[in-house]
Design an enzyme around this catalytic site. Structure first.
Site, PDB file in Angstrom:
ATOM      1  N   ARG A  24       0.819  -1.155   0.061  1.00 29.08           N
ATOM      2  CA  ARG A  24      -0.071  -0.147  -0.024  1.00 29.08           C
ATOM      3  C   ARG A  24       0.915   1.233  -0.012  1.00 29.08           C
ATOM      4  NH1 ARG A  24      -2.009   1.171   6.274  1.00 29.08           N
ATOM      5  NH2 ARG A  24      -0.427  -0.007   7.262  1.00 29.08           N
ATOM      6  N   GLU A  72     -19.080   3.424  -0.486  1.00 26.38           N
ATOM      7  CA  GLU A  72     -18.404   2.882  -1.549  1.00 26.38           C
ATOM      8  C   GLU A  72     -19.151   2.752  -2.980  1.00 26.38           C
ATOM      9  OE1 GLU A  72     -18.771   1.868   1.439  1.00 26.38           O
ATOM     10  OE2 GLU A  72     -16.815   2.184   2.501  1.00 26.38           O
ATOM     11  N   PHE A  97     -14.617  -3.880   1.373  1.00 23.33           N
ATOM     12  CA  PHE A  97     -15.660  -2.740   1.002  1.00 23.33           C
ATOM     13  C   PHE A  97     -15.537  -2.694  -0.552  1.00 23.33           C
ATOM     14  CE2 PHE A  97     -14.091  -1.526   5.440  1.00 23.33           C
ATOM     15  CZ  PHE A  97     -15.009  -2.507   6.020  1.00 23.33           C
ATOM     16  N   HIS A 123      -5.612  -3.614   2.434  1.00 15.42           N
ATOM     17  CA  HIS A 123      -5.908  -4.312   3.574  1.00 15.42           C
ATOM     18  C   HIS A 123      -6.604  -5.670   3.073  1.00 15.42           C
ATOM     19  CE1 HIS A 123      -4.729  -0.471   5.381  1.00 15.42           C
ATOM     20  NE2 HIS A 123      -5.010  -0.885   6.668  1.00 15.42           N
TER      21      HIS A 123
END
Lengths: 328, 266
Positions: A24, A72, A97, A123
């Site tokens: 990330r 989202e 999500f 994540h």
């Protein structure tokens, strides 16, 4: 950005230190580099920009960063509209999500019309750690690779993630990029050249093939060391493009070693193992074992403890290799 | 307004014929939206069928994608593709899918049909317009049942937050959805107050009155808010046996009913 340090011993360049990096973080760096070069790149986030690292882009290019709030589904639709108007949006959230909550928006609003949206989700997997099962996406690869027009990338380390994000920008069409939370070992040196759809041999061997994706590739390398100590010569391949899959490399290696192990931080249903099995069954059926989360939810805990409990360590890969060798 | 009346009648005839030929489709909500879509394509929007990808064009997103027949009829009459092709609606190998597909048919700005998604795409287009300081406008048509989708309100919030004054959403308030009256199924009322409280400029019009519709569509250019037009309409409008009946949401007329309907549209 320097991840690896080298020194010269008797004129030969050797690795002296591996600096760990989270994929990330590489994503955040890549966005800033892309933002400097390309006016058309825009970034969206759903209130997680500090965690997804899109905040680095937001700081440099505030006018091209859009926080969409905790919404989202709308974020994916807005990304579709931006792409339809000529922008190259990167939409980020946690993998659960992005691909779960907004699955149908990705399918219908983005992929159906092959819109140029990059869904970059962080994540992913068990290594989210303490947040537990609700936040640990273990199905995202399965969901994303089942959608027509979607390209699915799972970089192994920081070096590869940086290049994968840039390659995703260059590809005209939807791309899912799976990124992780923790710092992970470097697998590649900086002279590595990532190409979408191309697997990489990391170690040549003749007895068994170990294929890893994401940071499980570094576990596969460690497994090869364990196996070598026992006289087993393992081949290690990194597959960072789950779709389109590099079938040629898989078949080439399977033809040689005649057995295979896959390793991924994902449910064993629908991910790398399934993709590889689909290829083998059609072209080169050989015994195969899949290392991954065994169709169960995760839980809270330290990433290393979770990897151990759910069977995602180098030792688990080495054990699977011995099991598959016995089936040869 | 005379030419709009004539065009609207042609569009209604196409809707009936297309759905009749396909023996499937959604007449009720296509007929309720006919004046709205006609106003957009034949008066308000800056579009050119010869140059459908012009970056400066106005955009229309049919968020209530099941009303595809009204959009296809308008696009064909406008010259985006041959009117002849309308009869291929919903047939295999047709560019006229059951719900609009952007990548298949010229003039379609967004692939819609899964309710609640078109409005978000429209927000994205409007956001890009602001970013590029382009003066195109984005129009989005929603069903009144459709606004039961939570995503609509996520989009409504975002449009007001980013001050998308180049965005106009129209709610086709025909009061009916598949299972019955919207207030019986899951009331979204009061629709005007809800949008206003989300930060939108709201205008209520008679959705079959061209002057009211066009005046409303041309407003909103001067404000810094997105504009919501609540269009009061009649489901199945102009076909006596279809008007105000939820059953005509997604049912095709028989050959005989097609003839009766066309009689009423002479």
């Amino acid at each position: 950005m320097s991840i690896l340090n080298f020194k010269f011993l008797n004129g030969v360049k050797v690795l002296t230190e591996i600096k760990k990096m989270a994929t990330r973080d590489a994503y955040g760096n890549a966005l800033v580099e892309l933002g400097k070069e390309h006016e058309d790149i825009v970034v969206l986030d759903a209130d997680l920009s500090k965690s997804t690292k899109t905040n680095t882009f937001a700081k440099e290019f505030p006018e091209r960063f859009f926080d969409m709030g905790i919404a989202e589904q709308n974020m994916m639709g807005v990304a579709a509209g931006l792409a339809a108007a000529g922008k190259v949006p990167f939409a980020s959230s946690f993998a659960i999500f992005a691909t779960g909550r907004a699955y149908e928006q990705i399918r219908n609003s983005i992929c159906y019309s092959k819109l140029n949206v990059k869904v970059a989700a962080t994540h992913a997997g068990l290594t989210v750690g303490e947040d537990g099962a609700t936040h640990q996406a273990l199905e995202d690869i399965a969901l994303m690779r089942a959608i027509p027009n979607m390209t699915v990338l799972v970089p192994a380390d920081g070096v590869e993630a940086l290049q994968a994000v840039k390659a995703a920008y260059e590809l005209n069409g939807p791309v899912y990029i799976r990124l992780g939370r923790p710092k992970v070992d470097a697998v590649f040196t900086e002279d590595y050249e990532f190409k979408i759809g191309k697997a990489a041999y990391l170690r040549k061997g003749k007895d068994v093939t170990l294929i890893g994706t994401g940071f499980m590739t570094s576990e596969a390398l460690k497994a090869a060391d364990i196996l070598a100590a026992e006289g087993i010569d393992a081949e290690v391949i990194n597959i960072s493009t789950i779709k389109p899959l590099d079938e040629e490399t898989i078949i080439e290696s399977a033809t040689k070693t005649r057995c295979m192990v896959t390793a991924e931080e994902h449910n064993i249903i629908g991910g790398l193992g399934s993709a590889v099995a689909e290829t083998l069954v059609s072209h080169c059926p050989v015994p195969m074992e899949r290392v991954g989360v065994n169709d169960t939810f995760g839980e809270s805990g330290k990433p290393a403890d979770l990897m151990q409990k759910y069977g995602l360590t180098a030792k688990d890969i080495a054990d699977a290799a011995k099991k598959v060798l016995a089936r040869k | 307004m005379q030419h709009l009346e004539v065009t609207a009648k042609k569009i209604r005839r196409h809707i009936i014929e297309m759905i009749g030929t396909a023996n499937s489709g959604h007449p009720g909500g296509s007929l309720s939206a006919t004046e709205i879509v006609t106003s957009l394509y034949f008066d308000v929007m800056n579009i050119d069928p010869e140059n459908p990808a012009d970056p400066k064009r106005d955009r229309f997103v049919l968020s209530k994608g099941h009303a595809a027949p009204v959009l296809y009829a308008a696009l064909a009459e406008k010259g985006f593709f041959p009117v002849e092709e309308l009869k291929t609606l919903r047939q295999i190998n047709s560019r006229l899918q059951g719900h609009p597909a952007k990548h298949k048919l010229p003039g379609i700005e967004s692939s819609t049909g899964s309710l609640g998604q078109g409005i978000s795409t429209a927000v994205g287009m409007a956001l890009a317009g602001k970013l590029d300081q382009s003066d195109y406008r984005v129009f989005c048509l929603l069903g009144d049942g459709e606004i039961q989708e939570g995503q609509v309100w996520e989009a409504a919030m975002a449009a007001a937050h980013y001050k998308l004054s180049n965005l106009v959403a129209i709610v086709d308030n025909n009061g009916l959805q598949i299972d019955g009256s919207i207030s019986d199924v899951m009331s979204p009322n009061p629709i005007d107050k809800k949008w206003a409280s989300f930060g939108w400029e709201v205008i209520t019009v008679d959705g079959h009155d061209f002057k009211q519709i066009i005046d409303a569509l041309n407003k909103g250019k001067s404000t810094d808010k997105p504009l919501l037009i609540l269009a009061k309409t009649t489901k199945g409008k102009c076909i006596s046996f279809m008007e105000n009946l939820a059953d005509w949401h997604g049912k095709a007329p028989s050959a005989e009913q097609v003839q009766c309907a066309l009689e009423e549209l002479k």
